[in-house]
Design a protein around this motif. Structure first.
Motif, PDB file in Angstrom:
ATOM      1  N   GLU A 143       0.842  -1.191   0.000  1.00 59.08           N
ATOM      2  CA  GLU A 143       0.000   0.000   0.000  1.00 59.08           C
ATOM      3  C   GLU A 143       0.883   1.249   0.000  1.00 59.08           C
ATOM      4  O   GLU A 143       2.069   1.177   0.311  1.00 59.08           O
ATOM      5  CB  GLU A 143      -0.907   0.035   1.240  1.00 59.08           C
ATOM      6  CG  GLU A 143      -1.865  -1.115   1.329  1.00 59.08           C
ATOM      7  CD  GLU A 143      -3.004  -1.040   0.319  1.00 59.08           C
ATOM      8  OE1 GLU A 143      -3.300   0.048  -0.193  1.00 59.08           O
ATOM      9  OE2 GLU A 143      -3.589  -2.099   0.047  1.00 59.08           O
ATOM     10  N   ARG A 165      -4.419   4.759  -1.901  1.00 62.99           N
ATOM     11  CA  ARG A 165      -5.204   3.973  -2.850  1.00 62.99           C
ATOM     12  C   ARG A 165      -6.703   4.142  -2.615  1.00 62.99           C
ATOM     13  O   ARG A 165      -7.466   4.365  -3.549  1.00 62.99           O
ATOM     14  CB  ARG A 165      -4.828   2.491  -2.762  1.00 62.99           C
ATOM     15  CG  ARG A 165      -5.549   1.608  -3.790  1.00 62.99           C
ATOM     16  CD  ARG A 165      -5.132   0.152  -3.674  1.00 62.99           C
ATOM     17  NE  ARG A 165      -5.330  -0.410  -2.361  1.00 62.99           N
ATOM     18  CZ  ARG A 165      -6.496  -0.878  -1.896  1.00 62.99           C
ATOM     19  NH1 ARG A 165      -7.567  -0.834  -2.639  1.00 62.99           N
ATOM     20  NH2 ARG A 165      -6.572  -1.399  -0.687  1.00 62.99           N
ATOM     21  N   THR A 166      -7.137   4.074  -1.362  1.00 63.77           N
ATOM     22  CA  THR A 166      -8.566   4.130  -1.055  1.00 63.77           C
ATOM     23  C   THR A 166      -9.045   5.534  -0.696  1.00 63.77           C
ATOM     24  O   THR A 166     -10.234   5.806  -0.757  1.00 63.77           O
ATOM     25  CB  THR A 166      -8.906   3.194   0.120  1.00 63.77           C
ATOM     26  OG1 THR A 166      -8.224   3.678   1.302  1.00 63.77           O
ATOM     27  CG2 THR A 166      -8.522   1.763  -0.174  1.00 63.77           C
ATOM     28  N   LYS A 191      -3.305   8.803   5.641  1.00 64.55           N
ATOM     29  CA  LYS A 191      -4.217   8.613   4.510  1.00 64.55           C
ATOM     30  C   LYS A 191      -3.731   7.448   3.666  1.00 64.55           C
ATOM     31  O   LYS A 191      -2.570   7.387   3.290  1.00 64.55           O
ATOM     32  CB  LYS A 191      -4.262   9.881   3.655  1.00 64.55           C
ATOM     33  CG  LYS A 191      -5.154   9.760   2.443  1.00 64.55           C
ATOM     34  CD  LYS A 191      -5.140  11.046   1.631  1.00 64.55           C
ATOM     35  CE  LYS A 191      -6.006  10.919   0.406  1.00 64.55           C
ATOM     36  NZ  LYS A 191      -5.979  12.152  -0.402  1.00 64.55           N
ATOM     37  N   ASN A 192      -4.632   6.505   3.370  1.00 63.86           N
ATOM     38  CA  ASN A 192      -4.330   5.429   2.433  1.00 63.86           C
ATOM     39  C   ASN A 192      -4.502   6.022   1.038  1.00 63.86           C
ATOM     40  O   ASN A 192      -5.604   6.402   0.648  1.00 63.86           O
ATOM     41  CB  ASN A 192      -5.287   4.256   2.658  1.00 63.86           C
ATOM     42  CG  ASN A 192      -4.979   3.075   1.771  1.00 63.86           C
ATOM     43  OD1 ASN A 192      -4.515   3.227   0.650  1.00 63.86           O
ATOM     44  ND2 ASN A 192      -5.258   1.890   2.280  1.00 63.86           N
ATOM     45  N   VAL A 239       0.920   5.113   1.663  1.00 62.23           N
ATOM     46  CA  VAL A 239       0.269   5.964   2.645  1.00 62.23           C
ATOM     47  C   VAL A 239       0.917   7.338   2.686  1.00 62.23           C
ATOM     48  O   VAL A 239       2.070   7.512   2.283  1.00 62.23           O
ATOM     49  CB  VAL A 239       0.294   5.333   4.066  1.00 62.23           C
ATOM     50  CG1 VAL A 239      -0.480   4.031   4.101  1.00 62.23           C
ATOM     51  CG2 VAL A 239       1.706   5.139   4.563  1.00 62.23           C
ATOM     52  N   VAL A 257      -0.154   0.161  10.706  1.00 65.47           N
ATOM     53  CA  VAL A 257       0.512   0.451   9.436  1.00 65.47           C
ATOM     54  C   VAL A 257       2.011   0.381   9.697  1.00 65.47           C
ATOM     55  O   VAL A 257       2.526   1.069  10.574  1.00 65.47           O
ATOM     56  CB  VAL A 257       0.112   1.846   8.917  1.00 65.47           C
ATOM     57  CG1 VAL A 257       0.836   2.160   7.630  1.00 65.47           C
ATOM     58  CG2 VAL A 257      -1.390   1.933   8.726  1.00 65.47           C
ATOM     59  N   ILE A 274      -0.383  -2.811   5.693  1.00 60.13           N
ATOM     60  CA  ILE A 274      -1.515  -2.471   6.544  1.00 60.13           C
ATOM     61  C   ILE A 274      -2.166  -3.748   7.052  1.00 60.13           C
ATOM     62  O   ILE A 274      -2.480  -4.644   6.281  1.00 60.13           O
ATOM     63  CB  ILE A 274      -2.542  -1.617   5.777  1.00 60.13           C
ATOM     64  CG1 ILE A 274      -1.905  -0.296   5.344  1.00 60.13           C
ATOM     65  CG2 ILE A 274      -3.778  -1.376   6.628  1.00 60.13           C
ATOM     66  CD1 ILE A 274      -2.795   0.585   4.510  1.00 60.13           C
TER      67      ILE A 274
END
Length: 111
Positions: free
Chosen positions: A9, A83-84, A80-81, A11, A62, A40
């Motif tokens: 991921e 990707r999402t 903050k992720n 972040v 994380v 994550i």
């Protein structure tokens, strides 16, 4: 043990900054301080009724590689992720003994 292959991921760690508006006042906004690949792991997930609506709550860890910018990280920052787009409040920041990795305990923001 976390390995480089676990960092799937991306972040962002964001800090709240105050910026002059040029007219004698100021505004606050979230500014990205650190961007890094991360692993994550969801520790706990549940649902809660808030203001008559069903809200999802998650607690997660994380893990990312240590970098010098993390030395200034605070629990008042947000994670903050990328990707999402999900935002999380930071509860604790724990580097390992050798400062090779850092674990960040986060929880979904309840607005």
């Amino acid at each position: 043990m976390t390995t480089a292959g676990d960092l799937r991921e991306k972040v962002e760690l964001q800090a709240l900054v105050t910026v002059s508006d040029g007219a004698g006042g100021s505004t606050q906004s979230w500014e990205t301080v650190v961007t890094a690949p991360a692993a994550i792991k969801v520790l706990k997930a549940g649902e809660e009724v808030m203001q008559g609506r069903l809200a999802t709550e998650q607690t997660l860890v994380v893990t990312l590689r240590w970098q010098s910018a993390l030395a200034d990280a605070l629990t008042t920052w947000k994670l903050k992720n990328s990707r999402t787009g999900n935002l999380y409040g930071i509860k604790s920041i724990t580097p390992d003994v050798r400062r090779a990795w850092v674990d960040i305990l986060c929880q979904t923001d309840v607005l």
